[in-house]
Scaffold this motif. Structure first.
Motif, short mmCIF file in Angstrom:
data_model
loop_
_atom_site.label_atom_id
_atom_site.label_comp_id
_atom_site.label_asym_id
_atom_site.label_seq_id
_atom_site.Cartn_x
_atom_site.Cartn_y
_atom_site.Cartn_z
N PHE A 16 1.46 -1.41 0.08
CA PHE A 16 -0.29 -0.36 0.51
C PHE A 16 1.13 0.91 -0.01
O PHE A 16 1.45 1.42 0.65
CB PHE A 16 -0.80 0.30 0.96
CG PHE A 16 -2.20 -0.84 0.95
CD1 PHE A 16 -3.43 -0.41 0.78
CD2 PHE A 16 -1.74 -2.18 1.68
CE1 PHE A 16 -4.36 -1.28 1.15
CE2 PHE A 16 -3.32 -2.74 1.52
CZ PHE A 16 -4.41 -2.40 0.69
N ALA A 17 -0.03 2.90 -0.96
CA ALA A 17 1.25 3.35 -1.16
C ALA A 17 0.86 4.52 0.13
O ALA A 17 -1.06 4.71 -0.25
CB ALA A 17 0.79 4.03 -2.15
N THR A 18 1.38 4.59 1.15
CA THR A 18 0.82 5.55 2.06
C THR A 18 1.87 6.70 2.32
O THR A 18 2.61 7.16 1.61
CB THR A 18 0.94 5.16 3.71
OG1 THR A 18 1.88 5.12 3.72
CG2 THR A 18 -0.17 3.78 3.31
N ALA A 25 1.81 -4.73 3.31
CA ALA A 25 0.50 -5.74 4.19
C ALA A 25 0.76 -7.27 4.38
O ALA A 25 -0.07 -7.33 4.75
CB ALA A 25 -0.40 -5.20 3.37
N VAL A 26 0.64 -7.89 3.13
CA VAL A 26 0.77 -8.92 3.15
C VAL A 26 2.28 -9.18 2.91
O VAL A 26 3.12 -9.01 1.20
CB VAL A 26 -0.05 -9.96 2.24
CG1 VAL A 26 -0.24 -10.62 1.40
CG2 VAL A 26 -1.24 -9.37 2.74
N SER A 53 -7.42 -11.79 1.01
CA SER A 53 -8.56 -11.94 -0.27
C SER A 53 -9.11 -10.62 -0.53
O SER A 53 -9.61 -11.64 -2.01
CB SER A 53 -10.36 -12.44 0.83
OG SER A 53 -10.38 -10.61 1.72
N TYR A 54 -9.06 -9.58 -0.37
CA TYR A 54 -8.79 -8.58 -1.94
C TYR A 54 -8.54 -8.88 -2.88
O TYR A 54 -8.57 -8.41 -4.17
CB TYR A 54 -9.34 -6.66 -0.97
CG TYR A 54 -10.35 -6.94 0.47
CD1 TYR A 54 -11.21 -7.84 0.27
CD2 TYR A 54 -9.98 -5.92 1.35
CE1 TYR A 54 -12.02 -6.90 1.73
CE2 TYR A 54 -10.67 -5.35 2.25
CZ TYR A 54 -12.07 -6.39 2.02
OH TYR A 54 -12.85 -6.17 2.98
N ALA A 55 -6.86 -9.09 -2.45
CA ALA A 55 -6.04 -9.23 -3.59
C ALA A 55 -6.68 -10.89 -4.49
O ALA A 55 -6.84 -10.38 -5.73
CB ALA A 55 -4.65 -9.79 -3.11
N LEU A 56 -7.14 -11.77 -3.08
CA LEU A 56 -7.37 -12.44 -4.62
C LEU A 56 -8.83 -12.49 -4.88
O LEU A 56 -8.39 -12.42 -6.77
CB LEU A 56 -8.29 -13.48 -3.70
CG LEU A 56 -8.13 -14.84 -3.77
CD1 LEU A 56 -7.03 -15.14 -4.96
CD2 LEU A 56 -8.43 -15.43 -2.48
N MET A 57 -9.41 -11.96 -5.28
CA MET A 57 -10.67 -10.53 -5.88
C MET A 57 -10.51 -9.19 -7.04
O MET A 57 -11.16 -9.02 -7.45
CB MET A 57 -11.90 -10.54 -4.81
CG MET A 57 -12.73 -10.92 -4.01
SD MET A 57 -13.57 -12.61 -5.04
CE MET A 57 -14.71 -11.70 -5.11
N ARG A 58 -9.12 -8.82 -6.75
CA ARG A 58 -8.46 -8.07 -7.51
C ARG A 58 -9.78 -6.76 -6.86
O ARG A 58 -9.75 -6.42 -7.88
CB ARG A 58 -8.38 -8.84 -8.87
CG ARG A 58 -7.50 -9.41 -9.24
CD ARG A 58 -6.10 -9.02 -9.14
NE ARG A 58 -6.25 -7.77 -10.18
CZ ARG A 58 -6.26 -7.83 -11.19
NH1 ARG A 58 -6.23 -9.21 -11.89
NH2 ARG A 58 -6.51 -7.15 -12.31
N ILE A 59 -9.39 -6.43 -5.80
CA ILE A 59 -10.83 -5.29 -5.19
C ILE A 59 -10.46 -4.29 -4.57
O ILE A 59 -10.61 -4.12 -3.28
CB ILE A 59 -12.10 -5.71 -4.91
CG1 ILE A 59 -11.94 -6.67 -3.65
CG2 ILE A 59 -13.16 -6.68 -6.03
CD1 ILE A 59 -13.62 -7.07 -2.84
N GLY A 64 -3.86 0.44 -3.04
CA GLY A 64 -3.25 -1.12 -3.16
C GLY A 64 -2.64 -1.49 -4.68
O GLY A 64 -3.16 -1.16 -5.51
N ARG A 65 -1.15 -2.71 -3.95
CA ARG A 65 -1.25 -3.01 -5.68
C ARG A 65 -0.61 -4.63 -5.36
O ARG A 65 -0.20 -4.98 -3.84
CB ARG A 65 -0.47 -2.55 -6.52
CG ARG A 65 1.28 -1.98 -5.55
CD ARG A 65 2.06 -0.77 -6.63
NE ARG A 65 3.14 -1.64 -6.26
CZ ARG A 65 4.03 -2.40 -6.88
NH1 ARG A 65 3.66 -2.75 -8.15
NH2 ARG A 65 5.27 -2.43 -6.35
N ILE A 66 -0.65 -5.80 -6.50
CA ILE A 66 0.13 -6.70 -6.33
C ILE A 66 1.26 -6.81 -6.18
O ILE A 66 1.45 -6.50 -7.62
CB ILE A 66 -0.94 -7.75 -6.49
CG1 ILE A 66 -2.05 -8.33 -5.78
CG2 ILE A 66 0.09 -9.16 -6.33
CD1 ILE A 66 -3.83 -8.62 -7.11
#
Lengths: 566, 300
Positions: A16-18, A25-26, A53-59, A64-66
């Protein structure tokens, strides 16, 4: 293990860019989910379980980015799939149940139409069969009279019903993988059992795989085949559900298990082994346990609300129009002894919060007596109670530590607030010194006193709330689910802190909660409420061991078996 | 803000925690994130500067007429040209800033105080106060607002004070409604209940717990209505109400110049109009920037 899993997450890193730079985060995690398998991802807040789980659903949200890694779902690489193809998969192959069912439903659209939307989106039905399919989907999640409920709006349904609708939405297109993100947080324990039983039955029936994201080890133990424990973005342990709780390998898993309240353990057992301190000796003048002189005596307390405000649409539809007011609390009587902890347990809507608000004198009772130290407090109207000397003697710790702190006050200012109204300082002591002393008592580091609430963690905010409540050295503190918003390890510390403070300061507690295990640990006596009435009260150990009333029995049976008792 | 008299100096609420950045670095961050905010703050500084020092730095006397130089287009001497009496338009535009800015500030301050107080009281206590404030706001909203302002100034008399009052009255519903809604949602918040347990009276709760928390949204509202107030004051002057010639004021100048546009002397109306536009534009942009700056949640 299974040769080719349905979902294989490899080396997944989410960033996550802050404002303060990139936060990971992961961190390079691996998770497999086999066909027909239920995997629970367990961890405390900030562990990265929801982000996964958000990454998995790509939401993931915009920041945030993978960053790296792959997520292979039945041969497809989700991590680099274009958004248009991903949209096609969501709902049809992968679907998700969110934490707050009410927020996940469109409030102004009939639930039947919302299910049709999903079916049409994936072109699974034509316009003619859509309604029939939607009704079928509602029937599948065991909603009674689905033809009628098809036309219901979300606000007409209870929380448990809404969650069933969300499950129906998620399963409407028969996905292969269901992700349930804290699906029962905020639901009552009996509703939780019904919802979780339904999810596990439906997934088994359809040979679906599922990922259950939860902070509750008991829930994971009861419903998952395999458990993945996450801490601060790392997977620390992955094992079979049966073995992980019998022989936890990682220190963090052991810490989590220790911190989970369970039958037959003591409050001190919840803390990590190395930090256990001796139980402080009670204050000298505290009466022994047998002869609690009552500090609070409640008699025939009644609270009525006008029907129009309290009854929802469905209720008045079913019951017809009646002028009779709604009784939130119906003639209850109990007492709390000096230095005693009494637990008030029940599910949402049972009147326990209304009772606690009446006892704290934030709202007026319709009738009945609240006798505090020999004086009937119902004689003083709630509006004028702020000026009464009794105000300082009855305090409260609120459920949500964030909501109960003014976002524009520093911690010190929040703690000082009661002291500014009722200055009870020792000679030569400034308010600041008193705040620092209170912070010391609740274990809040002094350098945090000048911070604003949003700069504090949940546990720290809870400590500020407790410090504020004990600032006036009250005789009675009402604890309104003080740990409901906290992680189990923080809960363990806060519960112990409350217990120690009670011993040191000789206060009485009225502990309002829905969690029987927690109440059992904290309280000498227990009161079980349902529908505004007390159904059972007595010694907490006796009630937990042999509940008499069938409602108490149902409550105890609905608690998912905590790991240690398996 | 509203500290009680009993607070010891040691407890003075510090503006920021040691770990959080100061207001300056926070401001720099906000501007870096949204350069438009920086532009708005820049323009705002310019307007304040012109309002404070305009009469001192104006190259010509804004009232002095010089018929020899009448109706000259922009030149090196007269940057914005001259009007029909040969007065320097640049000087007049510059000097007018103070009057227009004062009207805007005063009317916004007035309505912020009255409308805000009425709104939070209505939202917090409900009941008849709420009904009364709501109906007053409805009544005001029932009129075309500019026509209402015209009526008020015409009835009360032609003066700057009455322009300020009229502008404040027509903005009252905006403030009262925003404040009412914000106070209403916070009435049952946990921290208000907690403060009630601490023995605070209802009025103290309102002032120490509710009001500080609705400040961000009210600040945005103030900034937005500031532009509207300037426009309103200029509009009243344009139609001949309020400020009278020869006082330099943007609205009058536009009105005076309007008749010359046909004959090609566009600069007489154009430059005061441009000043008006920039001022309104600046205040509208400022709203967002102000909210970002004073919201504690944003300062992480």
């Amino acid at each position: 293990m299974i040769p080719s899993p349905l979902l294989a997450i490899r080396n997944l890193t989410v960033e996550f860019a802050t404002r303060r730079g990139t936060v990971t985060a992961v961190k390079a995690i691996d998770i497999d989910v086999g066909k027909g398998e239920t995997v629970a991802i367990v961890g405390e807040s900030g562990s990265g379980k929801s982000v996964t789980s958000y990454a998995l659903m790509r939401i993931l949200d915009r920041a945030g980015r993978i960053a790296s890694g792959s997520m292979i779902f039945s041969g497809l690489e989700l991590a680099r799939m274009p958004e248009t193809e991903m949209r096609n998969l969501r709902g049809r192959e992968l679907s998700m149940i969110f934490q707050n069912p009410r927020a996940a439903l469109n409030p102004i659209r009939k639930i039947g139409h919302q299910i049709e939307d999903v079916l049409r989106q994936h072109a699974l039905v034509g316009a003619t069969q859509a309604q029939q399919k939607a009704i079928e989907a509602l029937a599948n999640v065991r909603i009674a009279r689905p033809e009628e409920r098809y036309h219901a709006y979300p606000f007409e349904l209870s929380g448990g019903m809404c969650q069933r609708v969300v499950i129906a939405l998620a399963l409407a297109c028969r996905p292969q993988l269901l992700i349930a993100d804290e699906p029962t947080t905020g639901l009552d324990v009996t509703t939780q059992k019904a919802v979780m039983d339904l999810v596990s039955e439906l997934t088994r029936e359809r040979a679906m795989s599922s990922i259950l994201i939860t902070h509750d080890l008991g829930l994971a133990a009861a419903y998952a085949d395999r458990v993945v424990v996450m801490e601060k973005g790392d997977v620390v342990e992955t094992a079979d559900a049966n073995t992980i709780f019998r022989t936890p390998l990682h220190a963090y898993t052991r810490k989590l298990m220790r911190a989970t309240p369970r039958p037959g353990c003591q409050l001190r057992d919840l803390l990590p082994e190395e930090t256990i301190s001796p139980v402080p000796s009670p204050v000298a003048n505290q009466p022994s346990k047998q002869q609690h002189a009552p500090i609070l005596r409640v008699e025939n307390l009644i609270k009525e609300y006008p029907k129009a405000k309290s009854a929802g649409g469905l209720l008045s539809l079913l019951g017809g129009k009646s002028e009779e007011p709604f009784r939130a609390v119906n003639a209850i009587s109990f007492c709390v002894g000096r230095g005693e902890s009494v637990g008030l347990v029940g599910e949402s809507g049972c009147g326990k919060s209304t009772t606690s608000l009446m006892v704290t004198r934030l709202i007026d009772a319709t009738s009945g007596r609240i006798e505090f130290d020999g004086t009937d407090l119902t004689q003083i109207p709630a509006r004028q109670f702020a000026a009464s000397p009794f105000r300082a003697r009855i305090q409260m710790v609120f459920q949500d530590p964030t909501d109960s702190l003014n976002p524009r006050f520093t911690a010190a200012r929040a703690i000082a607030d009661p002291l500014l109204r009722f200055p009870r300082l020792k000679p030569g002591e400034s308010i600041r010194q008193r705040c620092e002393k209170l912070a010391g008592q609740v274990g809040l580091p002094l350098d945090l006193l000048d911070r604003f609430p949003h700069q504090l963690s949940g546990g720290q905010k809870a400590r500020v709330g407790i410090a504020r409540a004990i600032a006036l050295e009250p005789d009675l503190i009402i604890l309104d689910e003080p740990t409901a918003a906290l992680d189990v390890s923080v809960q363990a510390i806060v519960l112990n802190l409350l217990q120690d403070l009670k011993q040191k300061l000789g206060m009485s507690y009225l502990f309002v909660s829905h969690d029987l295990h927690v109440v059992g640990l904290m309280c000498d006596r227990l009161i079980v409420m349902r529908g505004g009435e007390i159904v059972e009260q007595g010694n907490s150990a006796d009630i937990l061991a042999n509940p008499r009333h069938e409602y108490t029995q149902a409550l105890i049976a609905a608690i998912p078996a905590p790991p240690a008792s398996r | 803000m509203s500290e009680s008299s009993g607070v010891q100096p040691a407890l003075r609420v510090r503006q920021q925690a040691p770990s959080s950045p100061g207001l300056w670095t926070h401001g720099v961050h906000i501007i870096a994130e949204n350069p438009v905010t920086g532009l708005a703050f820049g323009l705002f500084t310019l307007i304040v500067f012109a309002a404070l020092f305009g009469p001192m730095i104006a190259p010509f006397d804004p009232l002095a007429s010089n018929t020899a130089e009448a109706l000259k287009g922009p030149t090196r001497v007269h940057w914005f040209g001259t009007d029909q009496l040969g007065r320097d338009i640049f000087s007049r535009v510059l000097v007018a800033t103070r009057l227009d800015f004062t009207i805007a500030i005063a009317s916004v301050a007035l309505v912020f105080f009255l409308g805000g107080l009425a709104g939070v009281t209505a939202g917090y206590f409900g009941g008849w106060v709420d009904k009364l404030v709501g109906r007053i706001a409805d009544t005001i909203m029932a009129f075309p607002l500019f026509v209402l302002a015209m009526g008020i100034v015409a009835a009360l008399g032609n003066s700057v004070t009455n322009i300020i009052i009229a502008t404040a009255i027509i903005n009252f519903p905006l403030y009262a409604r925003v404040a009412r809604a914000e106070a209403n949602v916070r009435r049952e918040a946990g921290f208000v209940q907690a403060a009630r347990l601490a023995g605070n009276s209802e009025w103290r709760l309102l002032l120490t717990q509710i009001v500080p928390n609705i400040m961000p949204i009210m600040a945005v509202q103030m900034s937005l209505t500031m532009g509207y107030a300037i426009l309103n004051a200029a509009g009243l002057s344009f139609i001949g109400l309020g400020v009278r010639p020869p006082t330099p004021e943007w609205g009058i100048m536009v009105a005076e110049g309007a008749s010359f546009i046909v004959s090609g002397e566009w600069w007489i109306a154009f430059f005061p109009g441009l000043a008006l536009m920039i001022a309104v534009f600046c205040f509208n942009l400022l709203g967002d920037g102000v909210r970002d700056l004073i919201d504690p949640q944003r300062r992480t």
